[in-house]
Design a protein around this motif. Structure first.
Motif, PDB file in Angstrom:
ATOM      1  N   PRO A  36      28.940   5.067 -27.481  1.00  0.00           N
ATOM      2  CA  PRO A  36      27.705   4.873 -28.259  1.00  0.00           C
ATOM      3  C   PRO A  36      27.963   4.527 -29.726  1.00  0.00           C
ATOM      4  CG  PRO A  36      27.434   6.705 -26.754  1.00  0.00           C
ATOM      5  CD  PRO A  36      28.876   6.278 -26.624  1.00  0.00           C
ATOM      6  N   ASP A  37      28.887   5.233 -30.381  1.00  0.00           N
ATOM      7  CA  ASP A  37      29.125   4.981 -31.812  1.00  0.00           C
ATOM      8  C   ASP A  37      29.742   3.612 -32.057  1.00  0.00           C
ATOM      9  OD1 ASP A  37      28.179   7.440 -32.354  1.00  0.00           O
ATOM     10  OD2 ASP A  37      30.123   8.382 -32.756  1.00  0.00           O
ATOM     11  N   ALA A  38      30.350   3.031 -31.028  1.00  0.00           N
ATOM     12  CA  ALA A  38      31.075   1.766 -31.199  1.00  0.00           C
ATOM     13  C   ALA A  38      30.190   0.543 -30.963  1.00  0.00           C
ATOM     14  CB  ALA A  38      32.260   1.729 -30.227  1.00  0.00           C
ATOM     15  N   VAL A  39      28.951   0.754 -30.528  1.00  0.00           N
ATOM     16  CA  VAL A  39      28.123  -0.387 -30.101  1.00  0.00           C
ATOM     17  C   VAL A  39      28.016  -1.498 -31.157  1.00  0.00           C
ATOM     18  CG1 VAL A  39      25.723  -1.031 -29.565  1.00  0.00           C
ATOM     19  CG2 VAL A  39      26.884   0.715 -28.220  1.00  0.00           C
ATOM     20  N   PRO A  40      27.736  -1.186 -32.447  1.00  0.00           N
ATOM     21  CA  PRO A  40      27.608  -2.298 -33.414  1.00  0.00           C
ATOM     22  C   PRO A  40      28.892  -3.104 -33.551  1.00  0.00           C
ATOM     23  CG  PRO A  40      26.839  -0.225 -34.358  1.00  0.00           C
ATOM     24  CD  PRO A  40      27.485   0.129 -33.054  1.00  0.00           C
ATOM     25  N   VAL A  41      30.027  -2.422 -33.487  1.00  0.00           N
ATOM     26  CA  VAL A  41      31.314  -3.102 -33.632  1.00  0.00           C
ATOM     27  C   VAL A  41      31.604  -3.937 -32.381  1.00  0.00           C
ATOM     28  CG1 VAL A  41      33.786  -2.712 -33.968  1.00  0.00           C
ATOM     29  CG2 VAL A  41      32.119  -1.228 -35.097  1.00  0.00           C
ATOM     30  N   VAL A  42      31.294  -3.385 -31.213  1.00  0.00           N
ATOM     31  CA  VAL A  42      31.513  -4.131 -29.964  1.00  0.00           C
ATOM     32  C   VAL A  42      30.612  -5.374 -29.958  1.00  0.00           C
ATOM     33  CG1 VAL A  42      31.315  -4.047 -27.449  1.00  0.00           C
ATOM     34  CG2 VAL A  42      32.263  -2.087 -28.686  1.00  0.00           C
ATOM     35  N   GLU A  43      29.368  -5.218 -30.449  1.00  0.00           N
ATOM     36  CA  GLU A  43      28.463  -6.391 -30.519  1.00  0.00           C
ATOM     37  C   GLU A  43      29.077  -7.490 -31.381  1.00  0.00           C
ATOM     38  OE1 GLU A  43      23.985  -4.497 -29.962  1.00  0.00           O
ATOM     39  OE2 GLU A  43      24.966  -4.332 -31.918  1.00  0.00           O
ATOM     40  N   ASP A  44      29.656  -7.117 -32.522  1.00  0.00           N
ATOM     41  CA  ASP A  44      30.300  -8.120 -33.405  1.00  0.00           C
ATOM     42  C   ASP A  44      31.409  -8.847 -32.664  1.00  0.00           C
ATOM     43  OD1 ASP A  44      28.712  -7.248 -35.453  1.00  0.00           O
ATOM     44  OD2 ASP A  44      30.294  -6.121 -36.503  1.00  0.00           O
TER      45      ASP A  44
END
Ligand code: 5RP
Length: 226
Positions: free
Chosen positions: A140-148
């Protein structure tokens, strides 16, 4: 052309064809989804008739169904599957897109650890090239980075929303799922390697070079071997 009895009958034929491969004493990886469920039900009937097998489920759903139909369960702590039977969202040349039920992380572990990985699908899943969105399970915490990182790889990520619950789908492992549109995937192995290398990605739904057989249900069942 439509399969006789419709799509559900085609899925059932595929599931039962794969369940027929299971022999006495085997450990069976139990896939997730409506097609794999037909294999699990067929195995349950075989257990009722005296077959001695144990199942390793790939999800809450397959575990619950296996218990309902009376298949004894075990875990990867105790054994490895002789055979795994699992569904797919799309199949092209034996490569798969999975994760429609957000179970692809455990499915990949169980399917990859089996001596023989048998895919079950109806004809609508067959394609010349993989082009469905790829499910990416992320912390969950990694979602913005994974989206990038997905966007940098040419994909368009969309957080999967739950139905009959506000907010996102939460996987059996407590993570979130991004459905990532890449268009037609020319190099499934290359994309699989890049997604696997993104920090925070738990598992993606590309199953490349893993399937030993695909049982495709239509009016009958055709078997592709890899
Ligand atoms: C779950 C999966 C399923 O195997 C896939 O979505 C196929 O499901 P169905 O047989 O219901 O079409 O990968 O994560």
């Amino acid at each position: 052309m439509k399969a006789s009895g419709g799509r559900e009958a085609a899925k059932r034929r595929a599931g039962e064809s794969a369940a027929d491969l299971v022999e006495d004493g085997m450990i069976v990886g139990l896939g997730t989804g409506s097609t794999a469920a037909h294999a699990i039900r067929a195995l349950g009937r075989a257990v009722d008739a005296g077959l001695n097998v144990s199942g390793i489920p790939t999800s809450y759903q397959s575990r619950a169904l296996a218990r309902e139909v009376g298949i004894p369960l075990t875990t990867l702590d105790a054994a490895r599957p002789d055979i795994a039977i699992d569904g797919a969202d799309q199949v092209a040349d034996g490569d798969l897109i999975k994760g429609g039920g957000a179970a692809h992380a455990r499915e990949k572990v169980v399917d990859a650890s089996a001596d023989r990985f048998v895919v079950v699908a109806d004809e609508t899943k067959r394609a010349a090239a993989l082009d469905r969105p790829v499910a990416v399970e992320a912390l969950p915490d990694a979602v913005p980075v994974v989206e990038d990182r997905v966007a940098a790889a040419g994909g368009d990520p969309a957080l999967r929303s739950a139905e009959r619950k506000d907010g996102p789908v939460v996987t059996d492992n407590g993570n979130l799922v991004l459905d990532c549109e890449f268009g037609a995937i020319d190099d499934p192995a290359g994309l699989a390697a890049s997604l696997a290398g993104v920090p925070g990605v738990v598992a993606h739904g590309l199953f490349v070079g893993m399937a030993d057989e695909v049982h495709v249900g239509g009016d009958g069942v055709s078997v592709e071997r890899y």
